[in-house]
Design a protein around this motif. Sequence first.
Motif, PDB file in Angstrom:
ATOM      1  N   TYR A   1       4.187  56.056 -18.258  1.00  0.00           N
ATOM      2  CA  TYR A   1       4.620  55.779 -19.318  1.00  0.00           C
ATOM      3  C   TYR A   1       5.200  57.003 -20.308  1.00  0.00           C
ATOM      4  O   TYR A   1       5.988  56.701 -21.254  1.00  0.00           O
ATOM      5  CB  TYR A   1       3.654  54.944 -20.361  1.00  0.00           C
ATOM      6  N   LEU A   2       4.889  58.210 -19.997  1.00  0.00           N
ATOM      7  CA  LEU A   2       5.518  59.287 -20.794  1.00  0.00           C
ATOM      8  C   LEU A   2       6.827  59.701 -20.585  1.00  0.00           C
ATOM      9  O   LEU A   2       7.359  59.469 -19.403  1.00  0.00           O
ATOM     10  CB  LEU A   2       4.506  60.502 -20.909  1.00  0.00           C
ATOM     11  N   LYS A   3       7.644  59.779 -21.524  1.00  0.00           N
ATOM     12  CA  LYS A   3       9.181  60.177 -21.418  1.00  0.00           C
ATOM     13  C   LYS A   3       9.179  61.459 -22.205  1.00  0.00           C
ATOM     14  O   LYS A   3       8.697  61.667 -23.167  1.00  0.00           O
ATOM     15  CB  LYS A   3       9.876  59.141 -22.031  1.00  0.00           C
ATOM     16  N   SER A   4      10.010  62.409 -21.666  1.00  0.00           N
ATOM     17  CA  SER A   4      10.281  63.807 -22.227  1.00  0.00           C
ATOM     18  C   SER A   4      11.855  63.464 -22.970  1.00  0.00           C
ATOM     19  O   SER A   4      12.763  62.784 -22.625  1.00  0.00           O
ATOM     20  CB  SER A   4      10.733  64.538 -21.345  1.00  0.00           C
ATOM     21  N   THR A   5      11.644  63.672 -24.265  1.00  0.00           N
ATOM     22  CA  THR A   5      12.750  63.748 -25.093  1.00  0.00           C
ATOM     23  C   THR A   5      13.964  64.930 -24.945  1.00  0.00           C
ATOM     24  O   THR A   5      15.020  64.906 -25.466  1.00  0.00           O
ATOM     25  CB  THR A   5      12.609  63.524 -26.623  1.00  0.00           C
TER      26      THR A   5
ATOM     27  N   LEU B   1       6.211  58.281 -26.254  1.00  0.00           N
ATOM     28  CA  LEU B   1       5.074  57.007 -25.722  1.00  0.00           C
ATOM     29  C   LEU B   1       5.423  55.773 -26.471  1.00  0.00           C
ATOM     30  O   LEU B   1       5.288  55.880 -27.773  1.00  0.00           O
ATOM     31  CB  LEU B   1       3.765  57.346 -25.587  1.00  0.00           C
ATOM     32  N   ASP B   2       5.553  54.685 -25.747  1.00  0.00           N
ATOM     33  CA  ASP B   2       5.483  53.394 -26.430  1.00  0.00           C
ATOM     34  C   ASP B   2       4.301  52.643 -26.299  1.00  0.00           C
ATOM     35  O   ASP B   2       3.841  52.585 -25.220  1.00  0.00           O
ATOM     36  CB  ASP B   2       6.690  52.391 -26.064  1.00  0.00           C
ATOM     37  N   LEU B   3       3.719  52.031 -27.236  1.00  0.00           N
ATOM     38  CA  LEU B   3       2.548  51.359 -27.111  1.00  0.00           C
ATOM     39  C   LEU B   3       2.594  50.077 -27.528  1.00  0.00           C
ATOM     40  O   LEU B   3       3.308  49.694 -28.667  1.00  0.00           O
ATOM     41  CB  LEU B   3       1.295  52.141 -27.690  1.00  0.00           C
ATOM     42  N   ALA B   4       2.290  48.908 -26.929  1.00  0.00           N
ATOM     43  CA  ALA B   4       2.119  47.606 -27.448  1.00  0.00           C
ATOM     44  C   ALA B   4       0.694  47.260 -28.140  1.00  0.00           C
ATOM     45  O   ALA B   4      -0.297  47.630 -27.561  1.00  0.00           O
ATOM     46  CB  ALA B   4       2.029  46.587 -26.537  1.00  0.00           C
ATOM     47  N   VAL B   5       0.882  47.131 -29.482  1.00  0.00           N
ATOM     48  CA  VAL B   5      -0.478  47.112 -30.274  1.00  0.00           C
ATOM     49  C   VAL B   5      -0.563  45.729 -30.577  1.00  0.00           C
ATOM     50  O   VAL B   5       0.233  44.873 -31.328  1.00  0.00           O
ATOM     51  CB  VAL B   5      -0.043  47.897 -31.452  1.00  0.00           C
ATOM     52  N   GLU B   6      -2.132  45.207 -30.649  1.00  0.00           N
ATOM     53  CA  GLU B   6      -2.309  43.672 -30.787  1.00  0.00           C
ATOM     54  C   GLU B   6      -2.797  43.822 -32.094  1.00  0.00           C
ATOM     55  O   GLU B   6      -3.585  44.696 -32.566  1.00  0.00           O
ATOM     56  CB  GLU B   6      -3.661  43.611 -29.756  1.00  0.00           C
TER      57      GLU B   6
ATOM     58  N   ALA C   1       6.020  53.228 -31.641  1.00  0.00           N
ATOM     59  CA  ALA C   1       6.517  54.708 -30.706  1.00  0.00           C
ATOM     60  C   ALA C   1       6.115  55.922 -31.429  1.00  0.00           C
ATOM     61  O   ALA C   1       6.246  56.192 -32.437  1.00  0.00           O
ATOM     62  CB  ALA C   1       8.127  54.505 -31.195  1.00  0.00           C
ATOM     63  N   LEU C   2       5.781  56.705 -30.527  1.00  0.00           N
ATOM     64  CA  LEU C   2       4.884  57.753 -30.754  1.00  0.00           C
ATOM     65  C   LEU C   2       5.974  59.093 -30.140  1.00  0.00           C
ATOM     66  O   LEU C   2       6.294  58.991 -29.144  1.00  0.00           O
ATOM     67  CB  LEU C   2       3.540  57.850 -30.234  1.00  0.00           C
ATOM     68  N   GLU C   3       5.806  60.204 -30.848  1.00  0.00           N
ATOM     69  CA  GLU C   3       6.386  61.475 -30.302  1.00  0.00           C
ATOM     70  C   GLU C   3       5.460  62.699 -30.773  1.00  0.00           C
ATOM     71  O   GLU C   3       5.252  62.513 -31.932  1.00  0.00           O
ATOM     72  CB  GLU C   3       7.867  61.723 -30.730  1.00  0.00           C
ATOM     73  N   TRP C   4       5.316  63.520 -29.803  1.00  0.00           N
ATOM     74  CA  TRP C   4       4.367  64.839 -30.192  1.00  0.00           C
ATOM     75  C   TRP C   4       4.850  65.799 -29.232  1.00  0.00           C
ATOM     76  O   TRP C   4       5.694  65.776 -28.333  1.00  0.00           O
ATOM     77  CB  TRP C   4       2.994  64.572 -29.972  1.00  0.00           C
ATOM     78  N   LYS C   5       4.272  66.973 -29.513  1.00  0.00           N
ATOM     79  CA  LYS C   5       4.864  68.206 -28.977  1.00  0.00           C
ATOM     80  C   LYS C   5       4.215  68.089 -27.601  1.00  0.00           C
ATOM     81  O   LYS C   5       2.986  67.967 -27.538  1.00  0.00           O
ATOM     82  CB  LYS C   5       4.350  69.650 -29.717  1.00  0.00           C
ATOM     83  N   ALA C   6       5.051  68.630 -26.587  1.00  0.00           N
ATOM     84  CA  ALA C   6       4.642  68.552 -25.319  1.00  0.00           C
ATOM     85  C   ALA C   6       3.450  69.600 -24.798  1.00  0.00           C
ATOM     86  O   ALA C   6       3.260  70.504 -25.330  1.00  0.00           O
ATOM     87  CB  ALA C   6       5.765  68.851 -24.170  1.00  0.00           C
ATOM     88  N   GLY C   7       2.348  68.924 -24.322  1.00  0.00           N
ATOM     89  CA  GLY C   7       1.396  69.712 -23.984  1.00  0.00           C
ATOM     90  C   GLY C   7       0.166  69.800 -24.790  1.00  0.00           C
ATOM     91  O   GLY C   7      -0.635  70.372 -24.985  1.00  0.00           O
ATOM     92  N   ALA C   8       0.575  69.330 -26.088  1.00  0.00           N
ATOM     93  CA  ALA C   8      -0.454  69.477 -27.118  1.00  0.00           C
ATOM     94  C   ALA C   8      -1.888  68.457 -27.390  1.00  0.00           C
ATOM     95  O   ALA C   8      -2.568  68.832 -27.816  1.00  0.00           O
ATOM     96  CB  ALA C   8       0.296  69.524 -28.739  1.00  0.00           C
TER      97      ALA C   8
END
Length: 728
Positions: free
Chosen positions: A10-14, A21-26, A60-67
């Motif tokens: 599910y991980l995508k590099s920008t 990463l996209d999460l469906a939240v209940e 929708a989440l984004e963070w530094k790769a490998g962190a």
Amino acid sequence: MQADIDFSHYLKSTGAGLIHLDLAVEGVNCAGCMAKIERNLSTIPDVTSARVNLTDSRLALEWKAGALDPALFVSRLAELGYKAYPFERNDAETQEARRAQGLLRRLGVAAFAAMNVMMLSVPVWSGNVSDMLPEQRDFFHWLSALIVLPAAAYSAQPFFSSALSALRARGVNMDVPISIGILLALATSVIETVNHAEHAYFDAAIMLIAFLLAGRFLDQNMRRRTRAFAGNLAALKAETATKFVSPTEIKTVPAAAIRPGDIVLLRPGERCAVDGNVIEGRSEVDQSLITGETLPTMAASGSAVFAGTVIRSGTLRVRASAASGGTLLDEISRLLDHALQARSRYLRLAERASRLYAPVVHATALLTMLGWLAYGASFHNSIVTAIAVLIITCPCALGLAIPAVQTVASGALFGSGVLLNAGDAIERIAEIDRVIFDKTGTLTLPELDVANLADIPDDVVKLAGRLALSSRHPVAAAVARKAGAASPLADIQEEPGQGVHGFHEGRPIRLGRPSFCGADDLANEILCRDPEASVVAFSHGESRYAFAVRQRLRPDAAEVIAALTRMGIAVEIVSGDREPAVRHAARMLGAHEWRAEVSPVDKIDRIEELARQGCKVLMVGDGLNDAPALAAAHASMSPVTATHMSQAVADAVFLGERLTPVVVAVKVSRKALRLMRQNLWLAVVYNVLAVPIAIAGLVTPLIAAAAMSGSSVIVMLNALRARARETV
């Protein structure tokens, strides 16, 4: 062994050193939830973006790769009280979202240009009847041209490209006359401006584009939203599998990542995500979603298991098998494909009508121009009159007649817990005169219930509930849930396939099979009275008790069947479950027609038999075995707990434990269909009255655009009547 979720799928590099990463939240229900999640996750170091889409319940989440480990976000959301699953947007939904965004941008440009041009047109209108100098009028016309021409070139691209595609294919569609009308209005306006004429029609052209884009956006947005909701429901069900990545290590991976030959682990309470064969272990298997049979079957080494079945006891190791033409899933898929082919005839009828509309409009405008030329009018006046005919006959009201009602009605249905999954669902649901219900998971709730709780002392129920917390068996879970147990007993062991046991207050305590607890006599008494029940026994020292656990009918099922009957809709139950279970449910619900032990093929045969008799059937089901019948029916609905294939095939999905949304869907759809027909008649009456006036040369292109806009407003106001909430 500990299973971790594998997020790699599910991980995508920008491309900027960031991971997306996209999460469906209940459980995201309000702006407060959105702010709470965004604020909390944004405080995590190295997180660069955390954005919640309230409409689609997605994060929708984004963070530094490998962190960071993505599992951190799921656990943090769990601490906040939200359940989250990895989500992967499919290509169709992505394209729908991009088209909707593109239309919205073009609509904004057209509307902004129209407002500015209308402001410039006011002094021209007043100046033509006063003392405005020709140079001043020309200035306003050229200023209008500078605003409208680039705005039209950008905003009208959807109509131009669609018309060109149709012409390249040597055909016509409704966008051909629209494009011709826009281009003629713009060209004539430029010529009029160059020749210092009193009138130019830039305002008419840009108003036409704006109103047409509004109708196109309403239709596109309705389709996008229903597709997004269906996709989100699928993600929240989290179809994953526990795969052996080494002889001693397991990992939770998406079901799509399982390959033939892979070995997966199935534990009590889990749903199987693959087809395969048992290589180790022994367990009862609930196949109700596949066959409709509520009683479990025994699976052991060599037994075949199918995706959608639930493991009731024990642990299984299953080797995933390659898809072959003889599997149950393949057979159901073939039936499904065959049934879906019949549904496409609906769309061909609409396409035929749109192809007929374009040549009629072209011929009317051409004959108008030729008629005025023959009458002695100038070419200029004749072409202006023809443009007015093209504009006034523009299918804006006709184009809004259906999508406007669909959008309003789908919003009303969503407020009642019904999510539409097909563009023409409302029309087909409105036409039904018979409803066929599946039993297991449809008329009954997916969770089990304890039927004889009143016959067992409260202290015994509470103690049994605490013991049941140590078991993952769904029957034990029903006892724990009804007892309201929160703290499990200590030092409890589980015997696979038998139950759990230990000591409490110095005496042995057990929960499980009647034979395991020495309560066979009590179990036989319950089964004689209620053959559909599953029995779980409890013993504490010399005391013996038996819990009758069974599927519980939806709380309003009888009321819904009665309401449908009052509406003149015939109701029957068609189930793959055993005859005693179906007969009992039919008697409890007041359903006089029922069929038991029915296969997927038999369900389709029944629907086709009713269709030959002139009936239009609404099928309501949830299992994989119901999917072909859902596709074959005139209309179909599934509960949110249904299998993914049933949800994908169904025209609508309803939420919650209640069955009331089925009745609400029929009522709202019938009302919406009446409004659609009214809107179509309004559009027809408008054309019958307006076209002769335009042909007679009594309107200018601007007045034609205003008349067209007025008809569109009337149609949209009438569509708003579909907002009224319906009840049983």
